[in-house]
Design an enzyme around this catalytic site. Structure first.
Site, PDB file in Angstrom:
ATOM      1  N   LYS A   1     -34.788  28.543  15.108  1.00 40.98           N
ATOM      2  CA  LYS A   1     -33.710  27.732  14.538  1.00 40.98           C
ATOM      3  C   LYS A   1     -32.563  27.559  15.528  1.00 40.98           C
ATOM      4  CE  LYS A   1     -34.837  29.203   9.828  1.00 40.98           C
ATOM      5  NZ  LYS A   1     -34.447  30.113   8.718  1.00 40.98           N
TER       6      LYS A   1
ATOM      7  N   THR B   1     -43.109  26.307  -2.604  1.00 42.84           N
ATOM      8  CA  THR B   1     -41.718  26.400  -3.046  1.00 42.84           C
ATOM      9  C   THR B   1     -40.911  25.174  -2.633  1.00 42.84           C
ATOM     10  OG1 THR B   1     -41.792  28.815  -2.921  1.00 42.84           O
ATOM     11  CG2 THR B   1     -39.620  27.785  -2.925  1.00 42.84           C
TER      12      THR B   1
ATOM     13  N   GLY C   1     -34.671  28.553  -0.402  1.00 41.30           N
ATOM     14  CA  GLY C   1     -34.673  28.329  -1.843  1.00 41.30           C
ATOM     15  C   GLY C   1     -35.281  26.991  -2.185  1.00 41.30           C
TER      16      GLY C   1
END
Length: 401
Positions: free
Chosen positions: A194, A10, A291
């Site tokens: 993160k 992706t 995304g």
């Protein structure tokens, strides 16, 4: 600029699309793309560049290795090999940075090459570069963030549509927001990695992700959502860290946030990072945390920085690991839920330990909102209740401001 790419999933596909969309601006040559199974990618535009052999990547005279394959092994070896061969590195791999960032940054400095990783936190949200560059004149005091789109989607569905956890998780998996094995997301590991990267850069100390207080969302149920609505709150998996008097506090946990707060307004797969600096005050970054094109654009921006020689020092990864405080030391409140309870005995203990409380339910379970001077007070009362056998199970959900 000649590049080799590790991974064509992706993010890799999104990165290549961004390159193609900007051909008139930048001359970037894709030399080779490493994948595990070449024929899964048959029909793709750059099929002739695809290889299953890492040696084909290093035989090319590449300037930058772009790593978007994920995982620790063999990724770590490939990146170290690139650095040792004086090849710059761009990576979106937060797992790798959270675990081996110190080793990789040190090696890159020794070899005089660059390692860039904007896409490792927040997907397409440009947060690391502003933190390193634009806010350099600030002492960063705190970070509050929603860093995992999967858990935010699940909690949003549970709150808005009254779905149980397992159904919301299934929807997330069907829509591609959650992996078949969602452990890294729902247990908070992804968000913790993160937050450790953000905190390491913000506080100029190495904040190791396994040292944070860590709690996932798997125990959140429909009753928690009912109480949250009654309290005019939402439940979010929040990563929060702060630096005060050279002490770092940090956690990733589900918490109650007031409906009028920024974090409460961030729903579904979106992420948010709120940074407080001593000069600039509060700054918020909100956007898609994952995304194809969003993350691909972040990877692309790192490659452009290398082309334009826009590089910053990130020595904080090489500092010693700082000790992390895992408990809220200031005034705080929490929703406490008790099953198979002895109401009077529990309330007597809470009265003796905690400043103020409100009983929300005393029928099928005992639910109490407590207001304390610190989380230590809350935990002490819960220890007494548990030790004396006044209930079967206890759930605690802290509220943050």
């Amino acid at each position: 600029m000649k590049i080799g790419i590790l991974g064509y999933g992706t993010v890799g596909s999104g990165f290549i699309d961004v390159i193609d969309n900007n051909r008139d601006k930048r001359d970037i040559e894709i030399c080779k793309i490493l994948v595990s199974d070449k024929y899964k990618h048959k029909g793709k535009k750059y099929f002739d560049k695809i290889t299953e052999n890492i040696e084909d990547i290093f035989e090319e005279n590449i300037d930058v290795l772009v790593e978007v394959m994920g995982g620790l092994n063999p990724t770590l070896d490939y990146i170290k090999r690139a650095i040792n061969n004086n090849i710059h590195v761009v990576t979106a791999n937060k797992d790798l940075l959270a675990e081996y960032g110190d080793e990789l940054v040190k090696l890159a400095n020794e070899k005089g090459v660059y390692i860039k990783f904007e896409a490792s936190v927040g997907g397409g949200i440009p947060v690391l570069k502003p933190l390193i560059e634009s806010l350099e004149g600030n002492n960063i005091e705190s970070i509050s963030a929603i860093l995992n789109g999967t858990t935010n989607f699940i909690l949003s569905k549970m709150y808005d549509e009254n779905l149980p956890y397992n159904i919301a998780l299934k929807q997330a998996q069907e829509l591609g927001f959650a992996e078949a094995n969602p452990e890294a997301d729902v247990m908070g590991y992804d968000a913790a990695r993160k937050l450790s990267i953000l905190s390491t850069l913000a506080y100029n100390n190495r904040v190791y992700w396994k040292d944070l207080y860590l709690e996932g969302i798997t125990s959140i149920d429909e009753r928690d959502m009912e109480y949250a609505k009654k309290l005019d709150c939402k439940i979010k998996l929040v990563g929060q860290s702060s630096l005060k008097e050279d002490k770092v506090s940090a956690f990733v946990r589900p918490v109650l946030v007031e409906n009028n707060s920024i974090l409460a307004k961030v729903d579904n797969e979106f992420n948010a990072v709120i940074v407080n600096g001593d000069s600039v005050g509060e700054i918020s970054f909100v956007g898609k945390g994952a995304g194809k094109l969003a993350t691909g654009s972040a990877v692309y921006s790192d490659v452009i920085d290398i082309i334009d020689n826009r590089i910053n020092c990130i020595d904080s990864f090489m500092k010693n690991k700082v000790e992390i405080n895992k408990i809220l030391e200031n005034k705080c409140s929490a929703l406490l839920r008790f099953s198979s309870f002895k109401k009077n005995e529990i309330i007597d203990i809470i009265k003796s330990c905690i400043v103020e409380y409100d009983v929300l339910n005393d029928k099928d379970e005992l639910a109490i909102m407590v207001y304390a001077n610190s989380e230590y007070e809350i935990n002490n009362s819960l220890c007494l209740i548990k030790d004396r056998g006044y209930c079967k199970n206890i759930n605690k959900l802290v509220k943050i401001s």
